[in-house]
Design a protein around this motif. Structure first.
Motif, PDB file in Angstrom:
ATOM      1  N   ALA B 608       0.832  -1.204   0.000  1.00  0.00           N
ATOM      2  CA  ALA B 608       0.000   0.000   0.000  1.00  0.00           C
ATOM      3  C   ALA B 608       0.869   1.257   0.000  1.00  0.00           C
ATOM      4  CB  ALA B 608      -0.931   0.002   1.216  1.00  0.00           C
ATOM      5  N   TRP B 609       1.976   1.208   0.758  1.00  0.00           N
ATOM      6  CA  TRP B 609       2.879   2.353   0.781  1.00  0.00           C
ATOM      7  C   TRP B 609       3.418   2.608  -0.630  1.00  0.00           C
ATOM      8  CZ3 TRP B 609       7.745   3.848  -0.605  1.00  0.00           C
ATOM      9  CH2 TRP B 609       8.237   5.039  -0.050  1.00  0.00           C
ATOM     10  N   HIS B 610       3.876   1.553  -1.302  1.00  0.00           N
ATOM     11  CA  HIS B 610       4.422   1.719  -2.650  1.00  0.00           C
ATOM     12  C   HIS B 610       3.364   2.278  -3.591  1.00  0.00           C
ATOM     13  CE1 HIS B 610       8.449   0.277  -2.248  1.00  0.00           C
ATOM     14  NE2 HIS B 610       8.074  -0.871  -1.725  1.00  0.00           N
ATOM     15  N   LYS B 634      -2.679   2.858 -14.381  1.00  0.00           N
ATOM     16  CA  LYS B 634      -3.549   2.837 -15.562  1.00  0.00           C
ATOM     17  C   LYS B 634      -3.033   1.910 -16.652  1.00  0.00           C
ATOM     18  CE  LYS B 634      -4.811   7.682 -14.995  1.00  0.00           C
ATOM     19  NZ  LYS B 634      -3.728   8.669 -15.082  1.00  0.00           N
ATOM     20  N   LYS B 635      -1.709   1.833 -16.801  1.00  0.00           N
ATOM     21  CA  LYS B 635      -1.163   1.099 -17.942  1.00  0.00           C
ATOM     22  C   LYS B 635      -1.040  -0.388 -17.646  1.00  0.00           C
ATOM     23  CE  LYS B 635       1.883   2.987 -20.643  1.00  0.00           C
ATOM     24  NZ  LYS B 635       3.079   3.671 -21.183  1.00  0.00           N
ATOM     25  N   GLN B 671       0.558 -14.498  -8.949  1.00  0.00           N
ATOM     26  CA  GLN B 671       1.284 -13.626  -8.023  1.00  0.00           C
ATOM     27  C   GLN B 671       0.637 -12.240  -7.948  1.00  0.00           C
ATOM     28  OE1 GLN B 671       5.432 -13.002  -8.910  1.00  0.00           O
ATOM     29  NE2 GLN B 671       5.831 -11.984  -6.961  1.00  0.00           N
ATOM     30  N   ALA B 672       0.164 -11.765  -9.128  1.00  0.00           N
ATOM     31  CA  ALA B 672      -0.471 -10.438  -9.157  1.00  0.00           C
ATOM     32  C   ALA B 672      -1.717 -10.424  -8.279  1.00  0.00           C
ATOM     33  CB  ALA B 672      -0.821 -10.070 -10.596  1.00  0.00           C
ATOM     34  N   ASP B 673      -2.466 -11.519  -8.303  1.00  0.00           N
ATOM     35  CA  ASP B 673      -3.679 -11.585  -7.485  1.00  0.00           C
ATOM     36  C   ASP B 673      -3.365 -11.458  -5.989  1.00  0.00           C
ATOM     37  OD1 ASP B 673      -5.444 -11.718  -9.568  1.00  0.00           O
ATOM     38  OD2 ASP B 673      -5.437 -13.907  -9.682  1.00  0.00           O
ATOM     39  N   GLN B 674      -2.240 -12.043  -5.571  1.00  0.00           N
ATOM     40  CA  GLN B 674      -1.852 -11.916  -4.158  1.00  0.00           C
ATOM     41  C   GLN B 674      -1.678 -10.448  -3.782  1.00  0.00           C
ATOM     42  OE1 GLN B 674      -0.858 -15.092  -2.433  1.00  0.00           O
ATOM     43  NE2 GLN B 674      -1.927 -15.823  -4.255  1.00  0.00           N
ATOM     44  N   ILE B 675      -0.989  -9.719  -4.695  1.00  0.00           N
ATOM     45  CA  ILE B 675      -0.717  -8.309  -4.386  1.00  0.00           C
ATOM     46  C   ILE B 675      -2.006  -7.500  -4.433  1.00  0.00           C
ATOM     47  CG2 ILE B 675       0.513  -6.257  -5.207  1.00  0.00           C
ATOM     48  CD1 ILE B 675       2.725  -8.232  -6.151  1.00  0.00           C
ATOM     49  N   VAL B 676      -2.852  -7.811  -5.416  1.00  0.00           N
ATOM     50  CA  VAL B 676      -4.131  -7.116  -5.516  1.00  0.00           C
ATOM     51  C   VAL B 676      -4.948  -7.330  -4.235  1.00  0.00           C
ATOM     52  CG1 VAL B 676      -6.361  -7.093  -6.712  1.00  0.00           C
ATOM     53  CG2 VAL B 676      -4.230  -7.148  -8.031  1.00  0.00           C
ATOM     54  N   ALA B 677      -4.930  -8.574  -3.754  1.00  0.00           N
ATOM     55  CA  ALA B 677      -5.686  -8.880  -2.535  1.00  0.00           C
ATOM     56  C   ALA B 677      -5.124  -8.112  -1.345  1.00  0.00           C
ATOM     57  CB  ALA B 677      -5.639 -10.386  -2.276  1.00  0.00           C
ATOM     58  N   GLU B 678      -3.795  -8.050  -1.305  1.00  0.00           N
ATOM     59  CA  GLU B 678      -3.156  -7.342  -0.200  1.00  0.00           C
ATOM     60  C   GLU B 678      -3.497  -5.849  -0.232  1.00  0.00           C
ATOM     61  OE1 GLU B 678       1.109  -7.586  -0.268  1.00  0.00           O
ATOM     62  OE2 GLU B 678       1.198  -6.206   1.452  1.00  0.00           O
ATOM     63  N   LEU B 679      -3.495  -5.289  -1.461  1.00  0.00           N
ATOM     64  CA  LEU B 679      -3.830  -3.864  -1.587  1.00  0.00           C
ATOM     65  C   LEU B 679      -5.281  -3.610  -1.184  1.00  0.00           C
ATOM     66  CD1 LEU B 679      -2.020  -2.962  -4.934  1.00  0.00           C
ATOM     67  CD2 LEU B 679      -1.511  -2.033  -2.673  1.00  0.00           C
ATOM     68  N   LYS B 680      -6.127  -4.603  -1.471  1.00  0.00           N
ATOM     69  CA  LYS B 680      -7.551  -4.451  -1.172  1.00  0.00           C
ATOM     70  C   LYS B 680      -7.780  -4.290   0.335  1.00  0.00           C
ATOM     71  CE  LYS B 680     -11.707  -6.009  -3.350  1.00  0.00           C
ATOM     72  NZ  LYS B 680     -12.185  -6.949  -4.356  1.00  0.00           N
ATOM     73  N   LEU B 681      -6.940  -4.974   1.107  1.00  0.00           N
ATOM     74  CA  LEU B 681      -7.046  -4.851   2.560  1.00  0.00           C
ATOM     75  C   LEU B 681      -6.844  -3.416   3.011  1.00  0.00           C
ATOM     76  CD1 LEU B 681      -5.084  -8.020   3.765  1.00  0.00           C
ATOM     77  CD2 LEU B 681      -7.568  -7.684   3.631  1.00  0.00           C
ATOM     78  N   GLY B 683      -7.821  -0.975   1.192  1.00  0.00           N
ATOM     79  CA  GLY B 683      -8.854  -0.182   0.520  1.00  0.00           C
ATOM     80  C   GLY B 683      -8.462   0.312  -0.861  1.00  0.00           C
ATOM     81  N   ILE B 684      -7.456  -0.350  -1.486  1.00  0.00           N
ATOM     82  CA  ILE B 684      -7.028   0.082  -2.819  1.00  0.00           C
ATOM     83  C   ILE B 684      -7.495  -0.938  -3.855  1.00  0.00           C
ATOM     84  CG2 ILE B 684      -5.052   0.555  -4.311  1.00  0.00           C
ATOM     85  CD1 ILE B 684      -3.575   1.263  -1.583  1.00  0.00           C
ATOM     86  N   GLU B 685      -8.242  -0.469  -4.848  1.00  0.00           N
ATOM     87  CA  GLU B 685      -8.738  -1.353  -5.905  1.00  0.00           C
ATOM     88  C   GLU B 685      -7.832  -1.221  -7.129  1.00  0.00           C
ATOM     89  OE1 GLU B 685     -11.344  -3.396  -6.039  1.00  0.00           O
ATOM     90  OE2 GLU B 685     -12.353  -2.933  -4.123  1.00  0.00           O
ATOM     91  N   ILE B 686      -7.308  -2.329  -7.639  1.00  0.00           N
ATOM     92  CA  ILE B 686      -6.489  -2.272  -8.854  1.00  0.00           C
ATOM     93  C   ILE B 686      -6.565  -3.612  -9.578  1.00  0.00           C
ATOM     94  CG2 ILE B 686      -4.345  -2.983  -7.715  1.00  0.00           C
ATOM     95  CD1 ILE B 686      -2.957  -0.852  -9.582  1.00  0.00           C
TER      96      ILE B 686
END
Lengths: 55, 721
Positions: B608-610, B634-635, B671-681, B683-686
């Motif tokens: 989330a910091w990154h 976006k890209k 692997q991307a899904d892991q990071i997406v899930a972590e960001l979701k915690l 509150g970041i949607e990507i």
């Protein structure tokens, strides 16, 4: 550092080229006269006068 | 003997002169832009095409290859014809050379703005342009050698030796450093990895300074300085000695760019040794240049041309003393990664290359246009502004280097880093960056005075495209065997002395290099826990390369307490074996990232910091000068290329399992899904295919592998969490 073998090779190759060029230059008489060339280049706009017997 | 009539080609000289002037302005303008970006991040304009990471290679390449390059060619094409009493070998080759080189420059500017870059400093051009450079360079050499063959003067004047060394040197360096495996028209990986890539790159980088910025300009000095002073060079003999010794010694000094880094000690010592030896031949050039003006200093007072030459040669002497000093390991720990190196290169670039180029332009352009310089006064004004601007550049940056270094290594009495946050040390020196902008504007002002002056001069005259001249044909000297001269007599000629000197130079250099090679078993100690990049991390790494992150962030930690406390454990050679290319960097405008993924280390930041930091660095650190990279969110990464990249890495020896390329995209998405899930915690949607996700994955890989608690099983999925 295996790459160093290549770089030593390349560096020595470059040095070798320069060494060969040097030997050629000596044999060709490039260093026989260390005074005239330094002066002659000053007159290079005047193409006829400073011609001297080459070699 | 019959005189032969021939014509000098002045048109090519004119074209190269014009190119020098135009690209010079562009190079300085981009320099001012990057200087502004470092002081005020708003100058990155929030566009991906204009960030510092992409503009910095544009600035360095524009200065070196566009401005200095065209100045070399203009100077060479004019002086060679005059010295050899011959027209350039082929008009067709001259034309291809000129337009080919300008095409390369335009392609470079466009590709850098689009982030097409290899990340190897001063060799950032991608492989198709590399090939074009090689072709045009060979044409340049062919044209020169052809001219030498059909010359009408037996003796080859010293200047031309330097031109020839330039041709050979750059050709070798460029080819060896450009071995890369293409995966598309705009992307390739160097065949070397990690420490090896670093050694090759800085062998190239250091010698690009030698054979692009030094040897051709010494050649120009040997022609234009005596011409402008109307005096023969002080010692022709010295010119020969320092020529042979300089070209030999330079080739070995590259490792001084990698001191205290992940490189065997003996290689570092070797680089230092040769760097120190380089003082002698370098100063030979300075002494020869300055002493040529012995008894002619009254001319210097009146002539802007000579003033530029004097400052240039003096700066050359200072830089070639400073360089070897910076190669000493104890000095290098301060000068490396700080602004000292930046100041050093700018003294050389602005004063030495700039001075010779400006002096040559003021002297040569009126001659080509058969008229007088429009205004000597303006030229003098240019001289003083340019010289002052160099001081305004160098002094603040030396100051900044010392300040930052002292702050970085300062400890509190309790034994903690006094400034644990890198940003504090940067904020302290930002005022110096503002002064640098002023220096750039001064330098540009002087430059524009010259442009005005020269264009007025051009308007007053006209070029004689084909200038008539006459000279007798060359009679071949033949072998040195007149009837009255024995072989022994020939051996005793002056040349023998030079042979001995060269032999000594070769022997010392060879011995220093070869003896350690025989007695020290060198290899790359591999580390079992270091694993190849996952497909997602590899994609992230390519974005890191594309954005030029390495222009500000290093990825190598030196073994000093003040570095290991701040960044984590020092870097080991074995950590970089899968790095095509290496990304150690050369200047820390931001903190080192070698251990950014080591979870228990001081540099670790969570996903989330990154994310937030890339979106708006100033939100995370108000003082930060990093540009925002909000387009990462976006890209999309190009998943079509991922299998190609894996296959390329396999070809280069990275041990991915057989058939991994087929599974790479699935692996990446997992692997991307892991990071997406972590960001979701947080509150970041990507979406998982965004560049942001790959960048986070890559940063979390950095330096993680030597953490003893992870990666016991290299086949298992690892996210570092």
């Amino acid at each position: 550092m295996n790459i160093f073998y290549l770089l030593i090779g390349v560096s020595l190759f470059a040095a070798l080229i320069f060494l060969v060029a040097f030997i050629w230059a000596v044999r060709d008489g490039q260093f026989d006269d260390n005074d005239t060339p330094a002066r002659r280049m000053l007159f290079d706009d005047d193409s006829i006068d400073e011609e001297e017997n080459p070699g | 003997m019959e005189n032969q009539k021939f014509y000098y080609d002045n048109k090519s000289v004119k074209l190269f002169l014009l190119a020098t002037i135009i690209w010079g302005v562009v190079a300085v303008l981009v320099g001012i832009l990057v200087a502004c970006q470092l002081a005020f991040p708003a100058f990155n304009f929030g566009l991906e095409y204009t960030t510092f990471g992409r503009m910095r290679p544009l600035h360095t390449n524009a200065v070196i290859f566009a401005f200095v390059g065209n100045a070399i060619f203009a100077g060479v094409y004019y002086s060679m014809q005059k010295l050899l009493k011959a027209r350039m070998f082929s008009d067709v080759l001259s034309k291809i050379h000129f337009w080919g080189w300008q095409l390369i420059i335009v392609l470079a500017a466009v590709t850098f703005a689009f982030g097409i870059s290899t990340s190897k400093e001063y060799a950032e051009l991608e492989w198709p342009i590399d090939i074009l450079v090689a072709v045009v360079w060979v044409i340049f050499g062919w044209n020169m050698i052809g001219t030498i063959i059909k010359r009408r003067v037996q003796h080859i004047y010293a200047a031309i030796w330097w031109y020839l060394a330039t041709f050979i040197g750059v050709a070798l360096l460029h080819v060896v450093n450009s071995f890369e495996l293409p995966i598309s028209l705009i992307k390739s990986y160097p065949i070397y990895a990690g420490a090896q890539d670093a050694v090759v790159q800085w062998w190239y980088g250091h010698n690009a300074v030698a054979f692009f910025l030094t040897t051709p300009f010494l050649g120009l000095m040997y022609y234009y300085l005596p011409k402008a002073a109307n005096r023969p060079i002080y010692s022709y003999r010295l010119s020969i000695i320092h020529f042979w010794s300089l070209i030999f010694l330079y080739m070995w000094a590259g490792p001084h760019h990698l001191l205290y880094q992940a490189l065997p000690d003996w290689v570092q010592a070797l680089g230092v040794t040769f760097s120190i030896m380089l003082i002698a031949p370098s100063w030979g050039g300075m002494i020869n240049g300055l002493l040529t003006l012995r008894g002619a200093w009254d001319k210097v007072r009146d002539s802007a041309v000579l003033k530029f030459f004097v400052v240039a040669v003096t700066a050359y002497g200072m830089s070639t003393f400073e360089g070897p000093m910076m190669s000493l390991k104890n000095v290098n720990q301060m000068t490396h990664f700080t602004d000292w190196t930046i100041a050093h290169t700018h003294i050389a670039g602005m004063a030495w290359n700039g001075g010779i180029a400006f002096g040559m332009l003021y002297w040569l352009l009126p001659r080509i246009f058969r008229t007088k310089l429009y205004s000597e006064k303006l030229a003098n004004a240019h001289f003083w502004i340019a010289t002052l601007s160099i001081l305004v550049y160098a002094i603040p940056l030396y100051w900044s280097a010392v300040t930052q270094w002292l702050m970085l290594r300062e400890y509190t009495p309790e034994g903690f880093l006094a400034y644990p946050n890198f940003l504090e040390t940067l904020t302290q020196i930002l005022p110096m960056y503002t002064l640098r902008i002023i220096s750039g504007i001064m330098f540009l002002t002087g430059f524009l005075l010259m442009v005005y002056n020269l264009f007025k001069t051009m308007a007053a005259g006209s070029v004689e495209a084909d200038e008539a001249a006459e000279a007798p044909a060359l009679v071949k000297a033949g072998s040195r065997n007149p009837l009255n001269e024995t072989v022994h007599r020939w051996m005793e000629r002056k040349a023998v002395r030079f042979s001995i000197w060269v032999f000594i130079a070769l022997f010392i250099g060879g011995a220093v290099q070869i003896i350690p090679m025989i007695f020290i078993k060198s290899n790359i100690p591999t580390i079992d826990t270091v694993t190849p990049y996952t497909p997602l991390e590899l994609e992230g790494r390519d974005i890191y390369v594309k954005e030029g992150c390495y222009t500000c962030h290093s990825q190598v930690i030196r073994p000093f307490r003040w570095e290991t406390d701040r960044y984590g454990d020092y870097s080991k050679i074995g950590e970089f074996v899968y790095d095509h290319p290496f990304l150690w960097g050369s200047r820390r405008t931001g903190p080192d990232l070698a251990r950014a993924g080591y979870i228990n280390g001081p540099m670790y930041k969570n996903s989330a910091w990154h994310y937030n930091h890339f979106m708006d660095p100033q939100k995370m650190n108000e003082q930060s000068i990093m540009p925002r990279y909000d387009w990462f969110a976006k890209k999309d990464i190009n998943l079509d290329m991922t299998p190609n990249k894996i296959r390329a890495m396999q070809t280069l020896g990275v041990p991915y399992p057989e058939g991994f390329d087929e599974k790479a995209v699935d692996e990446l998405l997992w692997q991307a899904d892991q990071i997406v899930a972590e960001l979701k915690l947080s509150g970041i949607e990507i979406e998982p295919t965004k560049e942001m996700v790959a960048m986070i994955a890559y940063l979390h890989k950095l330096g993680r592998d030597i953490e003893p608690n992870t990666n016991q099983n290299p086949d298992s999925h690892e996210t570092g969490e």
